[in-house]
Write a protein that holds these residues in place. Sequence first.
Motif, short mmCIF file in Angstrom:
data_model
loop_
_atom_site.label_atom_id
_atom_site.label_comp_id
_atom_site.label_asym_id
_atom_site.label_seq_id
_atom_site.Cartn_x
_atom_site.Cartn_y
_atom_site.Cartn_z
N GLU A 51 5.03 60.71 103.30
CA GLU A 51 3.86 60.78 104.18
C GLU A 51 4.38 60.67 105.59
N GLU A 52 4.04 61.67 106.41
CA GLU A 52 4.49 61.72 107.80
C GLU A 52 6.01 61.58 107.89
N GLY A 53 6.71 62.22 106.93
CA GLY A 53 8.16 62.24 106.93
C GLY A 53 8.84 61.00 106.38
N GLU A 54 8.08 59.99 106.02
CA GLU A 54 8.64 58.75 105.49
C GLU A 54 8.38 58.64 103.99
#
Length: 140
Positions: A51-54
């Motif tokens: 999510e959001e790159g994490e």
Amino acid sequence: MAVTTALTGPDSGTGCAIADTPGGANDPGQPYRELFEHMREGLAYCQMIFEEGEGCDFVYLDVNGAFETLTGLKSVIGKRASEVIPGIRERDPGLMRIYATVARTGGPCKFETFVEALQMWLSISAYSPKRDFFVAVFDV
């Protein structure tokens, strides 16, 4: 599920059956499946969720019997780690970061960690067979 064919006729011996589809005796992956099922170390094949790159969670795609024996976790396939191990995201963010890094970069990692949510020490080797997926092999 393998489909078997019973051999009959003069060259069939005693009527043994051979598997002629994937998963059977003629499947080149069969020795690996047997290793997977009979190894003493726990093994989990997972897909990381970002999510959001994490990396924030992962889904168990396959586990072996030793996984269940060592962790005490049952019926995890198809479920998120946060569903079967309540609190893992909050209590073990470092574990999520390591798995996310392995899944994204493809670089293997070997480490020991105390998994707070499970209350156990694990020695883990992780690698990525393809982007966003990882395999964790562990022992206690």
